[in-house]
Design an enzyme around this catalytic site. Sequence first.
Site, PDB file in Angstrom:
ATOM      1  N   LYS A  38      -2.653 -14.196   2.443  1.00 23.57           N
ATOM      2  CA  LYS A  38      -2.114 -14.921   1.298  1.00 23.57           C
ATOM      3  C   LYS A  38      -2.406 -14.177  -0.001  1.00 23.57           C
ATOM      4  CE  LYS A  38      -2.170 -19.419  -1.037  1.00 23.57           C
ATOM      5  NZ  LYS A  38      -2.770 -20.771  -1.060  1.00 23.57           N
ATOM      6  N   THR A  98      -8.689 -15.510   2.828  1.00 23.96           N
ATOM      7  CA  THR A  98      -7.236 -15.736   2.895  1.00 23.96           C
ATOM      8  C   THR A  98      -6.528 -14.388   2.981  1.00 23.96           C
ATOM      9  OG1 THR A  98      -7.109 -15.805   0.468  1.00 23.96           O
ATOM     10  CG2 THR A  98      -7.360 -17.901   1.600  1.00 23.96           C
ATOM     11  N   VAL A 153       1.055   9.920  -5.987  1.00 22.71           N
ATOM     12  CA  VAL A 153       1.203  11.356  -5.736  1.00 22.71           C
ATOM     13  C   VAL A 153       2.645  11.764  -6.040  1.00 22.71           C
ATOM     14  CG1 VAL A 153       0.959  13.198  -4.031  1.00 22.71           C
ATOM     15  CG2 VAL A 153      -0.505  11.160  -3.889  1.00 22.71           C
ATOM     16  N   SER A 195       8.121  10.619  -1.794  1.00 22.70           N
ATOM     17  CA  SER A 195       7.587  11.820  -1.150  1.00 22.70           C
ATOM     18  C   SER A 195       6.685  11.472   0.027  1.00 22.70           C
ATOM     19  CB  SER A 195       6.824  12.678  -2.162  1.00 22.70           C
ATOM     20  OG  SER A 195       5.757  11.947  -2.749  1.00 22.70           O
ATOM     21  N   HIS A 247       0.720   4.422  -2.580  1.00 21.73           N
ATOM     22  CA  HIS A 247       0.418   5.783  -2.145  1.00 21.73           C
ATOM     23  C   HIS A 247       1.554   6.740  -2.474  1.00 21.73           C
ATOM     24  CE1 HIS A 247      -3.339   5.552   0.478  1.00 21.73           C
ATOM     25  NE2 HIS A 247      -3.253   4.401  -0.169  1.00 21.73           N
ATOM     26  N   ASP A 248       2.757   6.221  -2.563  1.00 18.02           N
ATOM     27  CA  ASP A 248       3.869   7.068  -2.990  1.00 18.02           C
ATOM     28  C   ASP A 248       3.755   7.389  -4.469  1.00 18.02           C
ATOM     29  OD1 ASP A 248       6.401   8.407  -2.909  1.00 18.02           O
ATOM     30  OD2 ASP A 248       7.283   6.640  -3.843  1.00 18.02           O
ATOM     31  N   GLY A 286       4.473  10.859  -8.337  1.00 14.98           N
ATOM     32  CA  GLY A 286       5.276   9.795  -8.914  1.00 14.98           C
ATOM     33  C   GLY A 286       6.050   9.045  -7.845  1.00 14.98           C
ATOM     34  N   HIS A 317      -5.847  -6.094  -3.068  1.00 20.98           N
ATOM     35  CA  HIS A 317      -6.717  -6.188  -1.905  1.00 20.98           C
ATOM     36  C   HIS A 317      -6.946  -7.636  -1.482  1.00 20.98           C
ATOM     37  CE1 HIS A 317      -8.758  -1.951  -1.906  1.00 20.98           C
ATOM     38  NE2 HIS A 317      -7.447  -1.900  -1.823  1.00 20.98           N
ATOM     39  N   ASP A 357     -10.073  -9.375   2.460  1.00 23.17           N
ATOM     40  CA  ASP A 357     -10.377 -10.717   1.960  1.00 23.17           C
ATOM     41  C   ASP A 357     -10.609 -11.587   3.185  1.00 23.17           C
ATOM     42  OD1 ASP A 357     -10.417 -13.295   1.021  1.00 23.17           O
ATOM     43  OD2 ASP A 357      -8.390 -13.271   0.182  1.00 23.17           O
ATOM     44  N   PRO A 374      -7.291   7.561  -4.981  1.00 21.29           N
ATOM     45  CA  PRO A 374      -8.679   7.162  -5.240  1.00 21.29           C
ATOM     46  C   PRO A 374      -9.491   7.011  -3.967  1.00 21.29           C
ATOM     47  CG  PRO A 374      -7.189   5.323  -5.568  1.00 21.29           C
ATOM     48  CD  PRO A 374      -6.330   6.525  -5.379  1.00 21.29           C
ATOM     49  N   ARG A 404       0.826  -1.205   0.000  1.00 24.81           N
ATOM     50  CA  ARG A 404       0.000   0.000   0.000  1.00 24.81           C
ATOM     51  C   ARG A 404       0.866   1.263   0.000  1.00 24.81           C
ATOM     52  NH1 ARG A 404      -3.492   2.748   4.793  1.00 24.81           N
ATOM     53  NH2 ARG A 404      -4.733   4.130   3.485  1.00 24.81           N
TER      54      ARG A 404
END
Length: 334
Positions: A260, A257, A80, A86, A76-77, A82, A202, A254, A169, A72
Amino acid sequence: MVDMRASFCYVTLVVVALLSCHRGVSAAPLEVDFYKAPNRCPNAEAIVLQTLKGLVNGNAHDGPGLPAILLRLHFHDCFVRGCDASVLLDVPNSEKTAGPNARLLGFDAVDVIKSELEKACPGVVSCADILAFAARDSVALTGGQGYSVPAGRRDGFESVASEAAQFLPDSQSKVTGPKNLVDNFANQGLSKEDMVVLSGAHTIGECACHHVDSRIYTYPSKDGVDPNIPKDYVNKLKKKCSTPGLQKRTFDLDVATDLKFDTQYYSNLVVKKGMLVSDQALYEDASTKVLVDKYRKQAVFFDAFAKAMVKMGNIRVLTGTEGQIRKNCRAVNK
């Protein structure tokens, strides 16, 4: 994340963007085995992997949930400014302080990895490349497919909260309509199919309960529950997310699992057990439903996800003499 697992709330990962307030094409292309050159850091990727394994198997830094956290964090880097690390900067009004990043974790783990690299090769490996390597290794360590990561990214100088709020998003978004997923990903140079593939991240991690309020408490129905959600899943959600507005309590993205990396995420959507609005929307829209069915096949998904991750990792990267190699991932070099 809280509960020793990853809170991976938003649609995961992305690619090359053409946003007006951001920089343009980088000075040089990224390269596979970039650090293998004798004057660089030949063992860089091995150091990242071994350090990450130790953190995942240890009791600190979120342990088993760390892979989803780092996956994640890389997303997220890149979304924003690129892929320039940051998101790691500790500055006033940084990306860390933006609403979408309220529960973003993994910073301590990155510090540990950076420290090990600095011991071996001082001032050589960028924080941006650490995020890319750690995301790849996180996928492999949880059962997914490894892949070659082109490297040579350099670190940026700025981190702005308003940009994170603008470009990340929304978990309540649909495939089409206001603030839709298709446009959001298109702004990053990603196609609709890229969006569906990257959403497959996810399959690991968790999300804060308040993101599901609109489905089980405030949906415009007599009981406030989305009638399309199976009753057994509603019961599980309400058992864990017992009241509206819970921002520190989490639920598995999920339920089958959660630790996994597999294709269960897509299978969950088929039986209407996607946690977020933005998850289940992929099977409600005819144009993405066919893609969800396509990526239920593990070999197909693994290959596509690896390619999409490499594509994402090229978002407006700084290379050559652009940016810098931070000594501390949280601060610009003085």
